[in-house]
Design a protein around this motif. Structure first.
Motif, PDB file in Angstrom:
ATOM      1  N   TRP A   1       0.413  -1.688  -0.380  1.00 23.21           N
ATOM      2  CA  TRP A   1       0.334   0.200   0.585  1.00 23.21           C
ATOM      3  C   TRP A   1       0.407   0.790  -0.041  1.00 23.21           C
ATOM      4  O   TRP A   1      -0.237   2.811  -0.104  1.00 23.21           O
ATOM      5  CB  TRP A   1      -0.799   0.407   1.807  1.00 23.21           C
ATOM      6  CG  TRP A   1      -2.031  -0.508   0.983  1.00 23.21           C
ATOM      7  CD1 TRP A   1      -2.145  -0.809   0.183  1.00 23.21           C
ATOM      8  CD2 TRP A   1      -2.880  -0.762   2.003  1.00 23.21           C
ATOM      9  NE1 TRP A   1      -3.450  -2.438  -0.158  1.00 23.21           N
ATOM     10  CE2 TRP A   1      -4.064  -1.675   1.708  1.00 23.21           C
ATOM     11  CE3 TRP A   1      -3.157  -0.884   3.416  1.00 23.21           C
ATOM     12  CZ2 TRP A   1      -5.025  -2.478   2.026  1.00 23.21           C
ATOM     13  CZ3 TRP A   1      -4.173  -1.563   4.107  1.00 23.21           C
ATOM     14  CH2 TRP A   1      -5.186  -1.812   3.892  1.00 23.21           C
ATOM     15  N   GLY A   2       1.857   1.734   1.141  1.00 28.22           N
ATOM     16  CA  GLY A   2       2.632   2.543   0.645  1.00 28.22           C
ATOM     17  C   GLY A   2       3.866   2.238  -0.972  1.00 28.22           C
ATOM     18  O   GLY A   2       3.255   2.183  -1.651  1.00 28.22           O
ATOM     19  N   ASN A   3       5.000   3.315  -0.494  1.00 23.41           N
ATOM     20  CA  ASN A   3       5.835   3.733  -1.768  1.00 23.41           C
ATOM     21  C   ASN A   3       7.416   3.837  -0.801  1.00 23.41           C
ATOM     22  O   ASN A   3       7.481   4.667  -0.485  1.00 23.41           O
ATOM     23  CB  ASN A   3       4.958   5.209  -1.782  1.00 23.41           C
ATOM     24  CG  ASN A   3       6.220   6.025  -2.840  1.00 23.41           C
ATOM     25  OD1 ASN A   3       7.664   5.572  -3.270  1.00 23.41           O
ATOM     26  ND2 ASN A   3       5.643   7.729  -3.785  1.00 23.41           N
ATOM     27  N   THR A   4       7.198   2.525  -1.364  1.00 23.32           N
ATOM     28  CA  THR A   4       8.779   2.433  -0.737  1.00 23.32           C
ATOM     29  C   THR A   4      10.338   2.951  -1.465  1.00 23.32           C
ATOM     30  O   THR A   4      10.469   3.027  -1.538  1.00 23.32           O
ATOM     31  CB  THR A   4       9.015   0.178  -0.936  1.00 23.32           C
ATOM     32  OG1 THR A   4       8.897   0.578  -2.232  1.00 23.32           O
ATOM     33  CG2 THR A   4       8.011   0.294  -0.106  1.00 23.32           C
ATOM     34  N   GLU A   5       9.513   3.567  -2.553  1.00 24.28           N
ATOM     35  CA  GLU A   5      10.555   4.422  -3.191  1.00 24.28           C
ATOM     36  C   GLU A   5      11.015   6.234  -2.970  1.00 24.28           C
ATOM     37  O   GLU A   5      11.803   6.604  -2.983  1.00 24.28           O
ATOM     38  CB  GLU A   5      10.472   4.213  -4.878  1.00 24.28           C
ATOM     39  CG  GLU A   5      10.148   2.970  -5.814  1.00 24.28           C
ATOM     40  CD  GLU A   5      11.195   1.839  -5.821  1.00 24.28           C
ATOM     41  OE1 GLU A   5      12.271   2.751  -5.839  1.00 24.28           O
ATOM     42  OE2 GLU A   5      11.279   0.494  -6.000  1.00 24.28           O
TER      43      GLU A   5
ATOM     44  N   ASP B   1     -12.144  13.379  27.240  1.00 24.09           N
ATOM     45  CA  ASP B   1     -11.233  14.272  26.454  1.00 24.09           C
ATOM     46  C   ASP B   1     -11.374  13.702  25.229  1.00 24.09           C
ATOM     47  O   ASP B   1     -11.821  12.803  24.913  1.00 24.09           O
ATOM     48  CB  ASP B   1      -9.990  13.577  26.620  1.00 24.09           C
ATOM     49  CG  ASP B   1      -8.931  12.649  26.846  1.00 24.09           C
ATOM     50  OD1 ASP B   1     -10.204  12.041  27.392  1.00 24.09           O
ATOM     51  OD2 ASP B   1      -8.174  12.476  26.683  1.00 24.09           O
ATOM     52  N   ALA B   2     -10.301  14.172  24.205  1.00 25.18           N
ATOM     53  CA  ALA B   2     -11.224  13.969  22.111  1.00 25.18           C
ATOM     54  C   ALA B   2      -9.962  13.717  21.597  1.00 25.18           C
ATOM     55  O   ALA B   2      -8.735  14.438  21.594  1.00 25.18           O
ATOM     56  CB  ALA B   2     -12.223  14.165  22.260  1.00 25.18           C
ATOM     57  N   PHE B   3      -9.309  13.194  20.750  1.00 23.95           N
ATOM     58  CA  PHE B   3      -8.309  13.743  19.803  1.00 23.95           C
ATOM     59  C   PHE B   3      -8.548  12.794  18.735  1.00 23.95           C
ATOM     60  O   PHE B   3      -9.875  12.703  18.407  1.00 23.95           O
ATOM     61  CB  PHE B   3      -7.480  11.877  19.971  1.00 23.95           C
ATOM     62  CG  PHE B   3      -6.620  11.943  21.490  1.00 23.95           C
ATOM     63  CD1 PHE B   3      -5.753  12.464  21.494  1.00 23.95           C
ATOM     64  CD2 PHE B   3      -7.204  11.668  22.777  1.00 23.95           C
ATOM     65  CE1 PHE B   3      -4.969  12.955  23.272  1.00 23.95           C
ATOM     66  CE2 PHE B   3      -6.257  11.516  23.886  1.00 23.95           C
ATOM     67  CZ  PHE B   3      -5.629  12.059  24.130  1.00 23.95           C
ATOM     68  N   VAL B   4      -8.158  13.341  17.885  1.00 21.54           N
ATOM     69  CA  VAL B   4      -8.459  13.409  16.596  1.00 21.54           C
ATOM     70  C   VAL B   4      -6.966  12.393  15.279  1.00 21.54           C
ATOM     71  O   VAL B   4      -6.091  13.801  15.882  1.00 21.54           O
ATOM     72  CB  VAL B   4      -9.189  14.163  15.347  1.00 21.54           C
ATOM     73  CG1 VAL B   4      -7.791  15.213  15.551  1.00 21.54           C
ATOM     74  CG2 VAL B   4      -8.771  14.243  13.713  1.00 21.54           C
ATOM     75  N   VAL B   5      -7.336  11.582  14.282  1.00 21.54           N
ATOM     76  CA  VAL B   5      -6.270  10.939  13.886  1.00 21.54           C
ATOM     77  C   VAL B   5      -6.056  11.856  12.072  1.00 21.54           C
ATOM     78  O   VAL B   5      -7.474  11.192  11.947  1.00 21.54           O
ATOM     79  CB  VAL B   5      -6.073   9.265  13.684  1.00 21.54           C
ATOM     80  CG1 VAL B   5      -4.958   9.000  13.055  1.00 21.54           C
ATOM     81  CG2 VAL B   5      -5.445   9.482  15.401  1.00 21.54           C
ATOM     82  N   LEU B   6      -5.543  11.485  11.630  1.00 22.76           N
ATOM     83  CA  LEU B   6      -5.350  12.375  10.505  1.00 22.76           C
ATOM     84  C   LEU B   6      -3.813  11.695   9.567  1.00 22.76           C
ATOM     85  O   LEU B   6      -2.952  11.456  10.011  1.00 22.76           O
ATOM     86  CB  LEU B   6      -5.229  13.635  10.379  1.00 22.76           C
ATOM     87  CG  LEU B   6      -6.107  14.259  11.074  1.00 22.76           C
ATOM     88  CD1 LEU B   6      -5.830  16.273  10.895  1.00 22.76           C
ATOM     89  CD2 LEU B   6      -7.363  14.817  10.311  1.00 22.76           C
ATOM     90  N   CYS B   7      -4.683  10.565   8.509  1.00 23.98           N
ATOM     91  CA  CYS B   7      -3.767  10.076   8.468  1.00 23.98           C
ATOM     92  C   CYS B   7      -3.591  10.239   6.498  1.00 23.98           C
ATOM     93  O   CYS B   7      -4.663   9.825   5.924  1.00 23.98           O
ATOM     94  CB  CYS B   7      -3.355   8.111   8.290  1.00 23.98           C
ATOM     95  SG  CYS B   7      -3.528   8.218  10.125  1.00 23.98           S
ATOM     96  N   ASN B   8      -2.844  10.923   5.601  1.00 24.43           N
ATOM     97  CA  ASN B   8      -2.564  11.196   4.004  1.00 24.43           C
ATOM     98  C   ASN B   8      -2.139  10.001   3.612  1.00 24.43           C
ATOM     99  O   ASN B   8      -0.786   9.486   3.953  1.00 24.43           O
ATOM    100  CB  ASN B   8      -2.259  12.446   3.639  1.00 24.43           C
ATOM    101  CG  ASN B   8      -1.981  12.565   2.345  1.00 24.43           C
ATOM    102  OD1 ASN B   8      -2.297  11.715   1.577  1.00 24.43           O
ATOM    103  ND2 ASN B   8      -1.196  13.849   1.670  1.00 24.43           N
ATOM    104  N   LEU B   9      -2.986   9.022   2.890  1.00 27.50           N
ATOM    105  CA  LEU B   9      -2.154   7.479   1.976  1.00 27.50           C
ATOM    106  C   LEU B   9      -2.132   7.749   0.690  1.00 27.50           C
ATOM    107  O   LEU B   9      -2.709   7.115   0.138  1.00 27.50           O
ATOM    108  CB  LEU B   9      -2.836   6.504   3.078  1.00 27.50           C
ATOM    109  CG  LEU B   9      -3.107   5.933   4.224  1.00 27.50           C
ATOM    110  CD1 LEU B   9      -4.315   5.271   4.925  1.00 27.50           C
ATOM    111  CD2 LEU B   9      -2.301   6.364   5.155  1.00 27.50           C
ATOM    112  N   SER B  10      -1.501   9.034   0.878  1.00 30.73           N
ATOM    113  CA  SER B  10      -1.555   9.005  -0.409  1.00 30.73           C
ATOM    114  C   SER B  10      -0.124   9.904  -0.857  1.00 30.73           C
ATOM    115  O   SER B  10       0.641  10.133  -0.002  1.00 30.73           O
ATOM    116  CB  SER B  10      -2.242   9.891  -1.300  1.00 30.73           C
ATOM    117  OG  SER B  10      -2.005  11.347  -0.871  1.00 30.73           O
ATOM    118  N   ASP B  11       0.454   9.835  -2.802  1.00 29.92           N
ATOM    119  CA  ASP B  11       1.684  10.684  -3.056  1.00 29.92           C
ATOM    120  C   ASP B  11       1.199  11.873  -3.212  1.00 29.92           C
ATOM    121  O   ASP B  11       2.120  12.890  -3.263  1.00 29.92           O
ATOM    122  CB  ASP B  11       2.211   9.975  -4.180  1.00 29.92           C
ATOM    123  CG  ASP B  11       2.806   8.623  -3.865  1.00 29.92           C
ATOM    124  OD1 ASP B  11       3.183   8.308  -2.781  1.00 29.92           O
ATOM    125  OD2 ASP B  11       2.382   7.974  -4.762  1.00 29.92           O
ATOM    126  N   ALA B  12       0.106  12.855  -2.709  1.00 36.09           N
ATOM    127  CA  ALA B  12      -0.336  14.133  -3.537  1.00 36.09           C
ATOM    128  C   ALA B  12      -0.518  14.928  -1.574  1.00 36.09           C
ATOM    129  O   ALA B  12      -0.767  14.198  -1.000  1.00 36.09           O
ATOM    130  CB  ALA B  12      -1.494  13.867  -4.056  1.00 36.09           C
TER     131      ALA B  12
END
Length: 556
Positions: A339-343, A503-514
């Motif tokens: 799923w990732g970008n190993t390069e 309390d509360a948390f937010v998780v943000l993950c950009n799973l892209s090359d852009a």
């Protein structure tokens, strides 16, 4: 905080999966072993995990790398002795680490004494401990079911003149769970390990123990030699009676952790398996997310579908069950390669995928080397593959006339051997895994991708995992808090909140090359609330902008 019924140690734990053959070689013979695991316990303690799940360590002919067990109460000599295991158990417990074993009771090895007796004659008392049937009048197998490892699911035994069922390898005959004596023998074995002090089990292939009554043929419009047969033996009606009997006779009497490998169980059925009022398992490995990998291992990440799948399980078990969180194990290729970008973004994608799954409600599992961002191996020849599924697939493809180059291209991204290459401890010879010839090829990228180098690098994948574990341990809301998805339809960012009473948390993950810029759909977190990020300067950046494979955790 949401209505989770109870707070338990296994909910707060982080589990580390060890593939013993590939973890650490303690005696220089090229194969990982129990003394090698003991040698690395301080590494695991420093990582911050709580539970060590060991893939099978029992005597085995190793047709399926230990999942074909010939003695449920012994230790494979390759791995050491029972005294070595007892030492491991003691050393782990002294460090506050618990030990989880693999329980493989859908099938045994065909070299197990139970099966040796069973096949000795039709009237042997253990004949019915396995599944034997006469062939069809023309001598064909009893039905047209295919093995999960390809080929027919039946093997003819010349000596006794019948076929036995094997849903996996032909050296893995299925146990007959309809036989009460067989079940009691299994329960006695389980209690033996629990009395020894092990802290629980991951239960292998357990959804296959109930078969379709009558063993009917499947429709075969394509005239296949054997028809894929999952629907005939996966989560069939009546299986929960077996599960209840197993749990009532074993786990219910101990404070242990149980994780069922639950292929075929959907979220609507999951409460029957892990509901806290059911007295069955603690959690399940569900397989729906694995369908998003693609059968060839080359699937691009369909993020909206991933969000739908994981959210369905998060909300489906909320308040009445518990999720097992994972993105890697010994049966799937490395997630950063898939799923990732190993390069271009190896470190960023390894850590973004990590934060994405790790902070959900459930118990996180880390597969060995995942905490380093280990990648798929660049195999160059078919004879380098060891896995029985790969060997069987190669034989089928050869019969179909496929070229070696085509077969190699498919296996490079799909083979289970990608996850089984030796652990990369250092840049030294054989990655610090062994002074001998390693049983499976070591990834050449160990020269720059290894635990020793990452330990000293504050921005390494390893230290990001350590930070995640510390954060989860310090914040009960990240264990027990309610999960809610945000940015449901966004094709780049996986975002969700974890909300507690205070309390509360937010998780943000950009799973892209852009790059990404957008409305978070929740109150924009202040930069001062940043708890964790995989970019060093994230605190200086606005929360509604993310760079490629950028991941952040904010306190709201």
């Amino acid at each position: 905080m949401n209505a989770v019924i109870s707070q338990r140690w296994w909910k707060e734990a982080v589990v580390y999966q060890i593939y013993p053959r590939s973890f650490m070689d303690g005696n220089g013979d090229g194969t990982g072993d129990i003394p090698g695991i003991i040698e690395r316990l301080d590494y695991l303690k420093d990582l911050g995990v709580d539970v060590l799940w060991l893939c099978p360590i029992f005597p085995s002919p190793n047709d399926d790398n230990g999942y074909d067990i010939s003695d449920y109460q012994g230790i494979l000599s390759d791995f050491g002795t029972m005294a070595d295991f007892d030492n491991l158990l003691e050393q782990a417990h002294q460090r506050g680490l618990r030990i989880l074993l693999d329980l493989v009771v859908n099938h045994s090895s065909d070299e197990h004494p139970w099966f040796t007796e069973s096949r000795s004659s039709k009237d042997n008392p253990k004949r019915d401990w396995y599944i034997w049937r006469d062939g069809k009048p023309n001598g064909a197998p009893p039905n047209n079911w295919a093995s999960i490892f390809s080929g027919p699911a039946w093997e003819y035994d010349d000596a006794s003149g019948q076929y036995f069922l094997h849903l996996f390898s032909r050296k893995q005959p299925d146990l007959n769970w309809e036989n009460a004596e067989m079940r009691q023998a299994v329960y006695q074995m389980v209690r033996w390990w629990l009395d020894k002090g092990v802290d629980g089990f991951r239960i292998d292939a357990i959804t296959h123990i109930r078969k379709e009554p009558g063993f009917p043929d499947l429709p075969n419009p394509k005239h296949l030699a054997a028809v894929p047969s999952h629907e005939m033996h996966r989560n069939k009606d009546g299986i929960l009676e077996y599960i209840s009997d197993l749990c009532a006779n074993t786990f219910a009497h101990y404070d242990v952790m149980t994780v069922g490998e639950a292929n075929g169980v959907n979220v609507e059925q999951a409460a029957d398996w892990v509901g806290e009022d059911q007295g069955r398992f603690n959690m399940l490995f569900q397989f729906e997310q694995l369908k998003l990998w693609g059968s060839d291992g080359n699937a691009d990440l369909d993020l909206p579908k991933l969000k739908q799948t994981l959210t369905r399980w998060q909300k489906g078990l909320e308040g009445n069950g518990w999720n097992a969180l994972f993105v890697e194990n010994h049966d799937i290729p490395r997630i950063t390669s898939t799923w990732g970008n190993t390069e271009q973004y190896w470190r960023e994608s390894a850590t973004a995928i990590a934060l994405m799954y790790f902070m959900m409600q459930g118990t996180p599992f880390i597969y060995q080397g995942q905490e380093l961002g280990m990648t798929n191996h660049p195999f160059t020849a078919l004879d380098q593959f060891d896995d029985v599924a790969a060997r069987n697939q190669i034989a089928e493809w050869r019969a179909e006339g496929r070229s070696d180059a085509d077969m190699l291209a498919d296996l490079l991204s799909s083979s289970r051997d990608n996850a089984r290459t030796p652990m990369q401890w250092s840049s030294e010879f054989n990655a610090g895994f062994t002074i001998g010839k390693p049983w499976l090829a070591i990834n050449p990228n160990h020269q720059w991708l290894n635990a020793e180098d990452q330990a000293d690098d504050p921005n390494s994948v390893l230290n990001f995992y350590k930070a995640m574990i510390r954060m989860r341990r310090a914040e009960p809301t990240l264990v027990y808090g309610t999960y809610d998805l945000v940015l449901e339809d966004d094709a780049q960012v996986y975002a969700y909140t974890r909300s507690g009473e205070e309390d509360a948390f937010v998780v943000l993950c950009n799973l892209s090359d852009a790059d990404w810029h957008g409305d978070l759909g929740v109150a924009t977190p202040a930069e001062t609330g940043l708890c964790l990020s995989n970019y060093a300067d994230a605190a200086e950046q606005p929360a509604d902008r993310l760079r490629p494979w950028e991941a952040r955790l904010y306190r709201l």
